[in-house]
Scaffold this motif. Structure first.
Motif, PDB file in Angstrom:
ATOM      1  N   LYS A  66       3.086 -11.266  10.065  1.00 48.77           N
ATOM      2  CA  LYS A  66       2.953  -9.828  10.512  1.00 48.77           C
ATOM      3  C   LYS A  66       4.087  -9.025  10.698  1.00 48.77           C
ATOM      4  O   LYS A  66       4.456  -8.042  11.525  1.00 48.77           O
ATOM      5  N   ALA A  67       5.134  -9.330   9.699  1.00 51.03           N
ATOM      6  CA  ALA A  67       6.319  -8.435   9.275  1.00 51.03           C
ATOM      7  C   ALA A  67       5.975  -7.478   8.122  1.00 51.03           C
ATOM      8  O   ALA A  67       6.238  -7.464   6.981  1.00 51.03           O
ATOM      9  N   TYR A  68       4.868  -6.512   8.593  1.00 45.82           N
ATOM     10  CA  TYR A  68       4.599  -5.497   7.735  1.00 45.82           C
ATOM     11  C   TYR A  68       5.381  -4.619   6.936  1.00 45.82           C
ATOM     12  O   TYR A  68       5.422  -4.474   5.784  1.00 45.82           O
ATOM     13  N   ASP A  69       6.594  -4.294   7.793  1.00 47.21           N
ATOM     14  CA  ASP A  69       7.616  -3.458   6.911  1.00 47.21           C
ATOM     15  C   ASP A  69       8.201  -4.126   5.704  1.00 47.21           C
ATOM     16  O   ASP A  69       8.259  -3.841   4.503  1.00 47.21           O
ATOM     17  N   GLU A  70       8.592  -5.475   6.026  1.00 48.90           N
ATOM     18  CA  GLU A  70       9.443  -6.092   5.116  1.00 48.90           C
ATOM     19  C   GLU A  70       8.422  -6.720   4.258  1.00 48.90           C
ATOM     20  O   GLU A  70       8.682  -6.413   2.938  1.00 48.90           O
ATOM     21  N   ALA A  71       6.968  -6.918   4.140  1.00 46.38           N
ATOM     22  CA  ALA A  71       6.079  -7.184   3.382  1.00 46.38           C
ATOM     23  C   ALA A  71       5.768  -6.102   2.294  1.00 46.38           C
ATOM     24  O   ALA A  71       6.004  -6.110   1.142  1.00 46.38           O
ATOM     25  N   LEU A  72       5.833  -4.884   2.899  1.00 46.68           N
ATOM     26  CA  LEU A  72       5.836  -3.418   2.013  1.00 46.68           C
ATOM     27  C   LEU A  72       6.800  -3.300   1.279  1.00 46.68           C
ATOM     28  O   LEU A  72       6.755  -2.825  -0.079  1.00 46.68           O
ATOM     29  N   LEU A  97      -3.134  -0.326   6.109  1.00 44.68           N
ATOM     30  CA  LEU A  97      -4.274  -0.359   7.178  1.00 44.68           C
ATOM     31  C   LEU A  97      -4.118  -1.278   8.476  1.00 44.68           C
ATOM     32  O   LEU A  97      -4.317  -0.962   9.580  1.00 44.68           O
ATOM     33  N   ARG A  98      -3.335  -2.424   8.169  1.00 45.51           N
ATOM     34  CA  ARG A  98      -2.620  -3.129   9.297  1.00 45.51           C
ATOM     35  C   ARG A  98      -1.767  -2.393  10.356  1.00 45.51           C
ATOM     36  O   ARG A  98      -1.782  -2.565  11.535  1.00 45.51           O
ATOM     37  N   LYS A  99      -1.084  -1.480   9.828  1.00 42.22           N
ATOM     38  CA  LYS A  99      -0.245  -0.616  10.467  1.00 42.22           C
ATOM     39  C   LYS A  99      -0.970   0.503  10.816  1.00 42.22           C
ATOM     40  O   LYS A  99      -0.342   1.632  11.446  1.00 42.22           O
ATOM     41  N   ASN A 100      -2.117   0.795  10.659  1.00 37.12           N
ATOM     42  CA  ASN A 100      -3.015   2.002  11.227  1.00 37.12           C
ATOM     43  C   ASN A 100      -2.521   3.021  10.577  1.00 37.12           C
ATOM     44  O   ASN A 100      -2.782   4.284  11.074  1.00 37.12           O
ATOM     45  N   GLU A 101      -1.900   3.067   9.381  1.00 39.79           N
ATOM     46  CA  GLU A 101      -1.673   4.364   8.486  1.00 39.79           C
ATOM     47  C   GLU A 101      -2.715   4.686   7.429  1.00 39.79           C
ATOM     48  O   GLU A 101      -2.484   4.269   6.328  1.00 39.79           O
ATOM     49  N   ALA A 102      -3.696   5.308   7.999  1.00 42.64           N
ATOM     50  CA  ALA A 102      -4.753   5.314   7.145  1.00 42.64           C
ATOM     51  C   ALA A 102      -4.576   6.313   5.863  1.00 42.64           C
ATOM     52  O   ALA A 102      -5.112   5.893   4.587  1.00 42.64           O
ATOM     53  N   ASP A 103      -3.906   7.342   6.026  1.00 38.16           N
ATOM     54  CA  ASP A 103      -3.486   8.110   4.812  1.00 38.16           C
ATOM     55  C   ASP A 103      -2.626   7.593   3.648  1.00 38.16           C
ATOM     56  O   ASP A 103      -3.146   7.583   2.620  1.00 38.16           O
ATOM     57  N   LYS A 104      -1.700   6.586   4.237  1.00 36.11           N
ATOM     58  CA  LYS A 104      -0.969   5.875   3.134  1.00 36.11           C
ATOM     59  C   LYS A 104      -1.760   4.842   2.384  1.00 36.11           C
ATOM     60  O   LYS A 104      -1.578   4.367   1.154  1.00 36.11           O
ATOM     61  N   ALA A 105      -2.539   4.074   3.329  1.00 38.66           N
ATOM     62  CA  ALA A 105      -3.492   3.094   2.807  1.00 38.66           C
ATOM     63  C   ALA A 105      -4.442   3.778   1.604  1.00 38.66           C
ATOM     64  O   ALA A 105      -4.779   3.125   0.759  1.00 38.66           O
ATOM     65  N   THR A 106      -5.022   4.909   1.982  1.00 38.60           N
ATOM     66  CA  THR A 106      -5.985   5.588   1.318  1.00 38.60           C
ATOM     67  C   THR A 106      -5.251   5.769  -0.339  1.00 38.60           C
ATOM     68  O   THR A 106      -5.951   5.530  -1.167  1.00 38.60           O
ATOM     69  N   ALA A 107      -3.873   6.235  -0.015  1.00 38.12           N
ATOM     70  CA  ALA A 107      -3.083   6.439  -1.330  1.00 38.12           C
ATOM     71  C   ALA A 107      -3.081   5.307  -2.117  1.00 38.12           C
ATOM     72  O   ALA A 107      -3.298   5.417  -3.418  1.00 38.12           O
ATOM     73  N   GLN A 108      -2.802   4.191  -1.494  1.00 35.57           N
ATOM     74  CA  GLN A 108      -2.545   2.913  -2.323  1.00 35.57           C
ATOM     75  C   GLN A 108      -3.873   2.566  -2.943  1.00 35.57           C
ATOM     76  O   GLN A 108      -3.955   2.090  -4.121  1.00 35.57           O
ATOM     77  N   PHE A 109      -5.149   2.651  -2.401  1.00 32.76           N
ATOM     78  CA  PHE A 109      -6.265   2.255  -2.861  1.00 32.76           C
ATOM     79  C   PHE A 109      -6.697   3.110  -3.861  1.00 32.76           C
ATOM     80  O   PHE A 109      -7.200   2.641  -4.865  1.00 32.76           O
ATOM     81  N   ALA A 119     -11.923  -2.287  -9.261  1.00 28.84           N
ATOM     82  CA  ALA A 119     -11.216  -2.958  -8.563  1.00 28.84           C
ATOM     83  C   ALA A 119     -12.256  -2.779  -7.117  1.00 28.84           C
ATOM     84  O   ALA A 119     -11.920  -1.735  -6.304  1.00 28.84           O
ATOM     85  N   HIS A 120     -13.261  -3.619  -7.032  1.00 25.72           N
ATOM     86  CA  HIS A 120     -14.080  -3.428  -5.634  1.00 25.72           C
ATOM     87  C   HIS A 120     -13.318  -3.443  -4.451  1.00 25.72           C
ATOM     88  O   HIS A 120     -13.636  -2.805  -3.167  1.00 25.72           O
ATOM     89  N   GLN A 121     -12.137  -4.403  -4.368  1.00 24.67           N
ATOM     90  CA  GLN A 121     -11.438  -4.428  -3.163  1.00 24.67           C
ATOM     91  C   GLN A 121     -10.775  -3.014  -2.766  1.00 24.67           C
ATOM     92  O   GLN A 121     -10.858  -3.023  -1.591  1.00 24.67           O
ATOM     93  N   ALA A 122     -10.717  -2.292  -3.727  1.00 26.39           N
ATOM     94  CA  ALA A 122      -9.935  -0.931  -3.343  1.00 26.39           C
ATOM     95  C   ALA A 122     -10.846   0.068  -2.739  1.00 26.39           C
ATOM     96  O   ALA A 122     -10.830   0.824  -1.910  1.00 26.39           O
ATOM     97  N   PHE A 123     -12.375  -0.048  -3.088  1.00 32.57           N
ATOM     98  CA  PHE A 123     -13.316   0.660  -2.516  1.00 32.57           C
ATOM     99  C   PHE A 123     -13.577   0.033  -1.148  1.00 32.57           C
ATOM    100  O   PHE A 123     -13.966   0.932  -0.316  1.00 32.57           O
ATOM    101  N   VAL A 124     -13.589  -1.087  -0.785  1.00 32.98           N
ATOM    102  CA  VAL A 124     -13.741  -1.652   0.555  1.00 32.98           C
ATOM    103  C   VAL A 124     -12.460  -1.007   1.367  1.00 32.98           C
ATOM    104  O   VAL A 124     -12.577  -0.912   2.610  1.00 32.98           O
ATOM    105  N   GLY A 125     -11.279  -1.159   0.817  1.00 25.03           N
ATOM    106  CA  GLY A 125     -10.253  -0.669   1.424  1.00 25.03           C
ATOM    107  C   GLY A 125     -10.135   0.588   2.110  1.00 25.03           C
ATOM    108  O   GLY A 125      -9.953   1.100   2.875  1.00 25.03           O
ATOM    109  N   LEU A 126     -10.718   1.782   0.884  1.00 27.23           N
ATOM    110  CA  LEU A 126     -11.079   3.065   1.209  1.00 27.23           C
ATOM    111  C   LEU A 126     -12.061   3.109   2.533  1.00 27.23           C
ATOM    112  O   LEU A 126     -11.935   3.961   3.216  1.00 27.23           O
ATOM    113  N   GLY A 127     -13.136   2.282   2.183  1.00 25.22           N
ATOM    114  CA  GLY A 127     -14.090   2.322   3.352  1.00 25.22           C
ATOM    115  C   GLY A 127     -13.540   1.830   4.930  1.00 25.22           C
ATOM    116  O   GLY A 127     -13.630   2.598   5.901  1.00 25.22           O
TER     117      GLY A 127
END
Length: 328
Positions: A66-72, A97-109, A119-127
């Protein structure tokens, strides 16, 4: 796999490929030896700072902790090294997504789909990102795209179910979860847990109990919410002995305390123990209000001539309302 307790990753492991060393770190992490796994990966990265796989593996290990910033940070370095590989981009999206930063997650997917349109995982991530943004129709659309690529993708159906629940379409949510469970019945904790919560909402307590019991069979160490839902269903079915034993198994935290007290109140009410029920409902009310002093302090053990049934009814109503607000 047996690994020496004197594991020394800083010593260069001659003759071992990068992939075999990463597999070694996976084995160490699987055994719970996270510090050793990290040390092995850091040693690998020290030898080859441009290792895409090492950066992704370190990111995954940090994400697990759960060290999300370091992981990023490591995922972003991996993306810089291999911008055409979707793996690190997808991992970055999930981390946002784990950080609840939906806009940044959307951009990555979206970037992942530019690199790998299937990449079906990207569509799920967008969902999932659209669920966070409360754009539920868009979430369903993205998950349907994922299912067109892989009809057996249970995660897509579970995200769709979340969106349908938010839209009030409980029958549609139930249908998706049942389909997911039919595809993967033996290992679908999330599907059973979600299905149980929907049945509780619909007050179909028998079906809720069955679904939540299946969830706990698959994952006995599940978070307390699943067990608390099962208690609620058992109380409604008047299976008070089972409800009592199940509630005793819940590890109570400060966050869960109001819910636990409220359920004890429900059990005591069903048993006709109105004084005990009133005490539990009052405790639930006070804890749910987080001690804001709105209710008078009352010594339940010394006050006499109280209409306990009336008091239990009063506190039950306030406890139910306040606990529900904390759950939403």
């Amino acid at each position: 796999m047996t690994t020496s307790s004197k594991f020394t990753p800083k010593v260069k492991q001659l003759g071992k490929s990068e992939q075999s060393r990463i597999k070694l770190s996976f084995s160490l992490a699987k055994e719970g030896r996270l510090a050793e796994a990290m040390a092995e990966l850091e040693a690998l990265l020290e030898e080859n700072p441009s290792s895409f796989s090492a950066h992704v593996a370190i990111g995954n290990l940090l994400y697990r902790q759960k060290a999300y910033d370091e992981a990023l940070s490591h995922y972003q370095k991996a993306i810089q090294i291999e911008p055409k590989k979707p793996q690190a981009i997808l991992k970055a999206g999930v981390t946002y997504l784990r950080k609840n930063e939906a806009d940044k997650a959307t951009a990555q997917f979206q970037n992942a789909l530019k690199v790998s349109p299937k990449a079906h995982q990207a569509f799920v991530g967008l969902g999932q990102a659209f669920v966070l943004k409360e754009k539920y129709e868009e979430a369903v659309q993205q998950c349907r795209k994922a299912l067109m690529l892989n009809p057996r993708l249970n995660q897509a159906r579970q995200v769709m179910a979340q969106a349908y629940v938010k839209m009030g379409k409980l029958d549609d949510a139930t249908a998706e979860l049942k389909t997911a469970i039919n595809y993967k019945k033996a290992d679908n904790f999330s599907g059973y847990a979600q299905l149980g919560r929907i049945y509780l909402t619909q007050q179909d307590y028998g079906a809720a109990r069955e679904a939540l019991e299946e969830a706990l069979k698959l994952k006995p160490e599940a978070k307390p919410g699943v067990r608390l839902g099962l208690v609620q269903a058992l109380i409604a079915e008047e299976k008070l002995g089972e409800a009592t034993e199940t509630l005793k198994q819940v590890n109570q935290s400060n966050r869960l305390a109001p819910i636990v007290h409220k359920l004890w109140g429900d059990i005591y009410t069903a048993q006709g123990l109105t004084k005990e029920a009133a005490e539990e409902y009052r405790a639930a009310t006070l804890l749910a209000k987080e001690g804001d002093g709105a209710l008078e302090e009352l010594d339940m053990e010394t006050v006499e001539d109280i209409d306990w049934e009336e008091m239990a009814d009063s506190y039950r109503e306030s406890a139910t309302s306040l606990v529900a607000s904390r759950l939403n």
